[in-house]
Structure formats: C-alpha cells, structure tokens
Design a protein around this motif. Structure first.
Motif, PDB file in Angstrom:
ATOM      1  N   LEU A   1       3.085  -7.902 -12.061  1.00 29.31           N
ATOM      2  CA  LEU A   1       2.219  -6.991 -11.690  1.00 29.31           C
ATOM      3  C   LEU A   1       1.383  -7.579 -10.503  1.00 29.31           C
ATOM      4  O   LEU A   1       1.243  -6.900  -9.426  1.00 29.31           O
ATOM      5  CB  LEU A   1       1.197  -6.576 -12.871  1.00 29.31           C
ATOM      6  CG  LEU A   1       1.786  -5.748 -13.826  1.00 29.31           C
ATOM      7  CD1 LEU A   1       0.697  -5.428 -15.067  1.00 29.31           C
ATOM      8  CD2 LEU A   1       1.799  -4.337 -13.305  1.00 29.31           C
ATOM      9  N   SER A   2       0.999  -8.820 -10.780  1.00 26.84           N
ATOM     10  CA  SER A   2       0.376  -9.536  -9.292  1.00 26.84           C
ATOM     11  C   SER A   2       1.136  -9.633  -8.311  1.00 26.84           C
ATOM     12  O   SER A   2       0.509  -9.456  -7.263  1.00 26.84           O
ATOM     13  CB  SER A   2      -0.256 -10.751  -9.952  1.00 26.84           C
ATOM     14  OG  SER A   2      -1.350 -10.634 -10.991  1.00 26.84           O
TER      15      SER A   2
ATOM     16  N   GLY B   1      -1.510  -6.251  -0.901  1.00 28.38           N
ATOM     17  CA  GLY B   1      -2.385  -7.033  -0.389  1.00 28.38           C
ATOM     18  C   GLY B   1      -3.822  -7.612  -1.451  1.00 28.38           C
ATOM     19  O   GLY B   1      -4.813  -8.208  -0.929  1.00 28.38           O
ATOM     20  N   ILE B   2      -3.494  -7.176  -2.516  1.00 20.60           N
ATOM     21  CA  ILE B   2      -4.636  -7.604  -3.543  1.00 20.60           C
ATOM     22  C   ILE B   2      -4.463  -9.042  -3.903  1.00 20.60           C
ATOM     23  O   ILE B   2      -3.154  -9.550  -4.460  1.00 20.60           O
ATOM     24  CB  ILE B   2      -4.605  -6.813  -4.706  1.00 20.60           C
ATOM     25  CG1 ILE B   2      -4.748  -5.402  -4.473  1.00 20.60           C
ATOM     26  CG2 ILE B   2      -5.555  -7.124  -5.855  1.00 20.60           C
ATOM     27  CD1 ILE B   2      -4.712  -4.379  -5.349  1.00 20.60           C
ATOM     28  N   ASP B   3      -5.441 -10.147  -3.817  1.00 20.60           N
ATOM     29  CA  ASP B   3      -5.347 -11.408  -4.503  1.00 20.60           C
ATOM     30  C   ASP B   3      -4.728 -11.323  -5.677  1.00 20.60           C
ATOM     31  O   ASP B   3      -5.382 -10.570  -6.551  1.00 20.60           O
ATOM     32  CB  ASP B   3      -6.575 -12.122  -4.032  1.00 20.60           C
ATOM     33  CG  ASP B   3      -6.616 -13.549  -4.423  1.00 20.60           C
ATOM     34  OD1 ASP B   3      -6.729 -13.966  -5.489  1.00 20.60           O
ATOM     35  OD2 ASP B   3      -6.402 -14.417  -3.080  1.00 20.60           O
ATOM     36  N   PRO B   4      -4.120 -12.458  -6.286  1.00 16.93           N
ATOM     37  CA  PRO B   4      -3.685 -12.775  -7.690  1.00 16.93           C
ATOM     38  C   PRO B   4      -4.902 -12.594  -8.603  1.00 16.93           C
ATOM     39  O   PRO B   4      -4.675 -12.034  -9.586  1.00 16.93           O
ATOM     40  CB  PRO B   4      -2.938 -13.757  -7.395  1.00 16.93           C
ATOM     41  CG  PRO B   4      -2.338 -13.949  -6.213  1.00 16.93           C
ATOM     42  CD  PRO B   4      -3.314 -13.355  -5.337  1.00 16.93           C
ATOM     43  N   VAL B   5      -5.811 -13.505  -8.062  1.00 12.42           N
ATOM     44  CA  VAL B   5      -7.133 -13.295  -9.111  1.00 12.42           C
ATOM     45  C   VAL B   5      -7.514 -12.138  -9.017  1.00 12.42           C
ATOM     46  O   VAL B   5      -8.059 -11.727 -10.401  1.00 12.42           O
ATOM     47  CB  VAL B   5      -8.102 -14.416  -8.539  1.00 12.42           C
ATOM     48  CG1 VAL B   5      -9.407 -14.523  -9.165  1.00 12.42           C
ATOM     49  CG2 VAL B   5      -7.360 -15.985  -8.345  1.00 12.42           C
TER      50      VAL B   5
ATOM     51  N   TYR C   1      13.725 -16.179  -8.653  1.00 12.32           N
ATOM     52  CA  TYR C   1      12.137 -16.718  -8.660  1.00 12.32           C
ATOM     53  C   TYR C   1      11.347 -15.790  -7.724  1.00 12.32           C
ATOM     54  O   TYR C   1      11.872 -15.766  -6.365  1.00 12.32           O
ATOM     55  CB  TYR C   1      12.155 -18.204  -8.469  1.00 12.32           C
ATOM     56  CG  TYR C   1      12.574 -18.952  -9.733  1.00 12.32           C
ATOM     57  CD1 TYR C   1      11.810 -20.123 -10.104  1.00 12.32           C
ATOM     58  CD2 TYR C   1      13.643 -18.786 -10.561  1.00 12.32           C
ATOM     59  CE1 TYR C   1      12.133 -20.841 -11.103  1.00 12.32           C
ATOM     60  CE2 TYR C   1      14.089 -19.308 -11.681  1.00 12.32           C
ATOM     61  CZ  TYR C   1      13.329 -20.388 -12.049  1.00 12.32           C
ATOM     62  OH  TYR C   1      13.489 -21.228 -13.139  1.00 12.32           O
ATOM     63  N   ARG C   2      10.135 -15.631  -8.138  1.00  9.61           N
ATOM     64  CA  ARG C   2       9.310 -14.626  -7.139  1.00  9.61           C
ATOM     65  C   ARG C   2       8.062 -15.670  -6.980  1.00  9.61           C
ATOM     66  O   ARG C   2       7.212 -15.868  -8.100  1.00  9.61           O
ATOM     67  CB  ARG C   2       9.043 -13.436  -7.542  1.00  9.61           C
ATOM     68  CG  ARG C   2      10.342 -12.510  -7.132  1.00  9.61           C
ATOM     69  CD  ARG C   2      10.170 -10.967  -7.638  1.00  9.61           C
ATOM     70  NE  ARG C   2      10.961 -10.407  -7.178  1.00  9.61           N
ATOM     71  CZ  ARG C   2      12.415  -9.989  -7.598  1.00  9.61           C
ATOM     72  NH1 ARG C   2      12.703 -10.780  -8.832  1.00  9.61           N
ATOM     73  NH2 ARG C   2      13.127  -9.154  -7.158  1.00  9.61           N
ATOM     74  N   THR C   3       7.284 -15.946  -5.813  1.00  5.77           N
ATOM     75  CA  THR C   3       6.375 -16.772  -5.695  1.00  5.77           C
ATOM     76  C   THR C   3       5.307 -16.129  -4.806  1.00  5.77           C
ATOM     77  O   THR C   3       5.849 -15.264  -3.893  1.00  5.77           O
ATOM     78  CB  THR C   3       6.470 -18.051  -5.141  1.00  5.77           C
ATOM     79  OG1 THR C   3       7.346 -18.118  -3.914  1.00  5.77           O
ATOM     80  CG2 THR C   3       7.659 -19.017  -6.105  1.00  5.77           C
ATOM     81  N   LEU C   4       4.013 -16.522  -4.965  1.00  9.18           N
ATOM     82  CA  LEU C   4       2.900 -15.955  -4.147  1.00  9.18           C
ATOM     83  C   LEU C   4       2.359 -17.156  -3.268  1.00  9.18           C
ATOM     84  O   LEU C   4       1.941 -18.313  -4.066  1.00  9.18           O
ATOM     85  CB  LEU C   4       2.016 -15.165  -4.746  1.00  9.18           C
ATOM     86  CG  LEU C   4       2.419 -13.960  -5.374  1.00  9.18           C
ATOM     87  CD1 LEU C   4       1.276 -13.148  -6.171  1.00  9.18           C
ATOM     88  CD2 LEU C   4       2.971 -12.814  -4.161  1.00  9.18           C
ATOM     89  N   HIS C   5       2.130 -17.120  -2.075  1.00 15.80           N
ATOM     90  CA  HIS C   5       1.289 -18.140  -1.653  1.00 15.80           C
ATOM     91  C   HIS C   5      -0.023 -17.448  -1.075  1.00 15.80           C
ATOM     92  O   HIS C   5      -0.023 -16.724  -0.059  1.00 15.80           O
ATOM     93  CB  HIS C   5       2.138 -18.737  -0.292  1.00 15.80           C
ATOM     94  CG  HIS C   5       1.865 -20.165   0.065  1.00 15.80           C
ATOM     95  ND1 HIS C   5       0.695 -20.151   1.243  1.00 15.80           N
ATOM     96  CD2 HIS C   5       1.992 -21.503  -0.079  1.00 15.80           C
ATOM     97  CE1 HIS C   5       0.606 -21.337   1.471  1.00 15.80           C
ATOM     98  NE2 HIS C   5       0.949 -22.097   0.766  1.00 15.80           N
TER      99      HIS C   5
ATOM    100  N   GLY D   1      -1.859 -10.512 -19.824  1.00 11.04           N
ATOM    101  CA  GLY D   1      -1.872 -10.277 -18.729  1.00 11.04           C
ATOM    102  C   GLY D   1      -2.591 -11.160 -17.718  1.00 11.04           C
ATOM    103  O   GLY D   1      -2.328 -11.387 -16.414  1.00 11.04           O
ATOM    104  N   ALA D   2      -3.619 -11.394 -18.172  1.00 12.57           N
ATOM    105  CA  ALA D   2      -4.747 -12.238 -17.168  1.00 12.57           C
ATOM    106  C   ALA D   2      -4.096 -13.609 -17.185  1.00 12.57           C
ATOM    107  O   ALA D   2      -4.085 -14.178 -15.779  1.00 12.57           O
ATOM    108  CB  ALA D   2      -6.073 -12.416 -17.898  1.00 12.57           C
ATOM    109  N   ALA D   3      -3.420 -14.291 -18.072  1.00 15.70           N
ATOM    110  CA  ALA D   3      -2.788 -15.215 -17.909  1.00 15.70           C
ATOM    111  C   ALA D   3      -1.890 -15.451 -16.787  1.00 15.70           C
ATOM    112  O   ALA D   3      -1.453 -16.319 -15.950  1.00 15.70           O
ATOM    113  CB  ALA D   3      -2.028 -15.881 -19.062  1.00 15.70           C
ATOM    114  N   GLY D   4      -1.015 -14.388 -16.895  1.00 18.06           N
ATOM    115  CA  GLY D   4       0.247 -14.231 -15.877  1.00 18.06           C
ATOM    116  C   GLY D   4      -0.412 -14.124 -14.562  1.00 18.06           C
ATOM    117  O   GLY D   4       0.166 -14.671 -13.713  1.00 18.06           O
ATOM    118  N   SER D   5      -1.369 -13.211 -14.172  1.00 15.46           N
ATOM    119  CA  SER D   5      -1.944 -12.920 -12.890  1.00 15.46           C
ATOM    120  C   SER D   5      -2.464 -14.236 -12.555  1.00 15.46           C
ATOM    121  O   SER D   5      -2.372 -14.615 -11.220  1.00 15.46           O
ATOM    122  CB  SER D   5      -3.077 -11.919 -13.166  1.00 15.46           C
ATOM    123  OG  SER D   5      -2.681 -10.712 -13.048  1.00 15.46           O
TER     124      SER D   5
END
Length: 290
Positions: free
Chosen positions: A50-51, A59-63, A119-123, A202-206
């Motif tokens: 989701l994140s 463009g929503i920050d993961p946090v 694998y999918r990553t966010l920077h 869900g919060a842990a995942g984000s």
C-alpha cells in the motif's frame, strides 16, 4: 568495543520496535479473540505494498501513508472477523488454525500473482541519512519507525486501560459469557480487536518501506519473529510482547555483530528455548487485567 556493542544495541532496539507492532497485534488477537492469527505477517506485507503504490502513484511519503494503511486494514480486519473468524470461534482449535493458515497462503499466492516475486523498494530523502554521535550512528528512517511504533503501542495501552471499549475488550477476553451478561457484545469487541491488530500490522508495513524491500514472502519473516515475541512475553500479554520484541531485536543484532551475519535468528531461538526451559509461562507471567 563499547561503541560496537552500543551500536548493535541501538540497531536492535530500532528494529525491535517494528517487531513490537506485529507481535502486539498477534497477542491482542490471541488475548481477546482466543485465536492464533498465522496471517498477521501477510498484512504487514499488504501495508508495505500500500505504501509503495501510494508513494509511487501519489507521492505520499511512506510515513504519511500510515494514515491510509491503518484505517484500510482496520476495515479489512473487521470484515475478516465478521465473515470468517466469527464462524469458527465455537469450534475447536484445528478449524481456527487451518482458517488463518489458509488465509496466509491465499494472500501470499495472490500477491505473487499480482506483484510477482520482484523486490520493490522506496528511496526517500531520509533513507540514507543518520544522526552521528562520534562513531555511533542512528538512521533517520529506523528512528522514525521506532518512535512511531512506540507511540502507537502507548496509544493502544492507554486505549485498553482507560476507555470503555478497551475495558470491554479486556472483559470479553476474560469471560465471554459474563461479558454478555454485563451488556457487552463480544462479536463487536472481537471485530474491533482484529481491526486494531491488522491496523498495527499495516502501520508496521508502512514504516518498513523506507529501509526494507517489499516482496510477497516478506510477511513470513515478521510473523515468525512475532510468534517468538508472543511466547517470550507470555501469550496474551501486550506489554510482555512489547518488551520481548525489543529484547529479541537486541539479541538478533548482537548475534549478527559478534557471531556472524546469519546468526541473528540463531541467538533469538536460543533465547526462546532457554525461556521455555526455565520459565515456560513466558517472561511476563500470566496476563492479569486489573
């Protein structure tokens, strides 16, 4: 030597905060609903995806995406309780175990079909940043995740201790029949408990996304650690799960630092075996609600 140990302890505490969110969800479901949720890790994985898509598409920050993943998974938890879990509560343990295990397999395989095994990553701007204190460093991403994880854990503890619904959840977990006589609707309470547990996953995942890759099997890593924490901290004990998760994170980090890169889990399982051998009821003892 001191700096090395201190760095390992800090790293362990930071990842232990994420373990805590997952393990608290598992122990909350067990403590209130009296069912073991083998699919908890898969909801961490859903929170990560989701994140990932909220960040890439909007463009929503993961946090910030925590504000979306938590309510979405809360609703999913309520629906799962109403349409699946509720139907096996009056049965013995095997149907309950098979239900959540089958749910875990279903979600994992659907994820493989939809997202593939890549694998999918966010920077983010803070993914590679850190506070430095001499030779000690604290990564921004992990620190943010730890602080928010502790904040969510504190909010849950206050909710369980001070609100009418939290007290109703504790009462229903102790004796469902007596709770019904007192006017408490157990099905409503159980739905809220499952919703909260999945929202925490869900919060842990984000919170993981800025420094941990998302892939369909990632939930198995975290649910395994969650079950160890739940056993260490005593089944059904929310505070015990929190403390055990932090302890496990430190033990894993020290094992990686001083034994070997693949030795972290070995140290954690040695800790589990030692606890079961000398204090089978868990480190926190029985969960007594006042």
């Amino acid at each position: 030597m001191f700096e090395t140990v201190l760095q390992a302890v800090i790293n362990g505490l930071l990842i232990g905060g994420i373990y805590a969110l997952v393990s608290i969800g598992v122990t909350l479901i067990f403590g209130v609903v009296k069912i073991v949720n083998f699919a908890q890790g898969e909801f961490v994985m859903i929170g990560m995806y989701l994140s990932y898509y909220l960040t890439n598409q909007f463009g929503i920050d993961p946090v910030v995406s925590v504000l979306f993943s938590m309510p979405i998974l809360f609703v999913v938890g309520v629906l799962i309780q109403h349409y699946l879990i509720r139907r096996v509560l009056g049965l013995n343990d095997l149907p309950q175990i098979f239900l959540t295990f089958a749910l875990s397999l279903l979600i994992t395989n659907l994820s493989l079909m939809l997202f593939t095994a890549n694998y999918r990553t966010l920077h983010t701007w803070y993914s590679d940043e850190a506070f430095h204190f001499g030779d000690i460093y604290i990564p921004y991403a992990k620190l943010i995740a730890f602080v928010l994880a502790m904040l969510l854990s504190a909010v849950l503890w206050v909710f369980l201790k001070t609100t009418d619904l939290g007290k109703a959840m504790r009462a229903a977990s102790q004796n469902r029949d007596v709770a019904q006589l007192m006017g408490i609707n157990p099905n409503r309470v159980f739905a809220v408990a499952l919703g909260i547990a999945l929202a925490l996953a869900g919060a842990a995942g984000s919170l993981l996304m800025p420094f941990y890759p998302a892939y369909p099997m990632v939930g198995q890593v975290f649910v395994l650690m969650a079950f160890v924490a739940v056993v260490l901290g005593t089944l059904g004990n929310v505070m015990g799960a929190l403390v055990a998760s932090l302890l496990m994170g430190v033990a894993e980090s020290l094992g990686i630092q001083f034994i070997g890169a693949d030795s972290g889990l070995i140290v954690v399982f040695v800790l589990l075996l030692a606890t079961l051998a000398f204090k089978p009821s868990g480190l926190a003892g029985a969960w007594r609600k006042k």
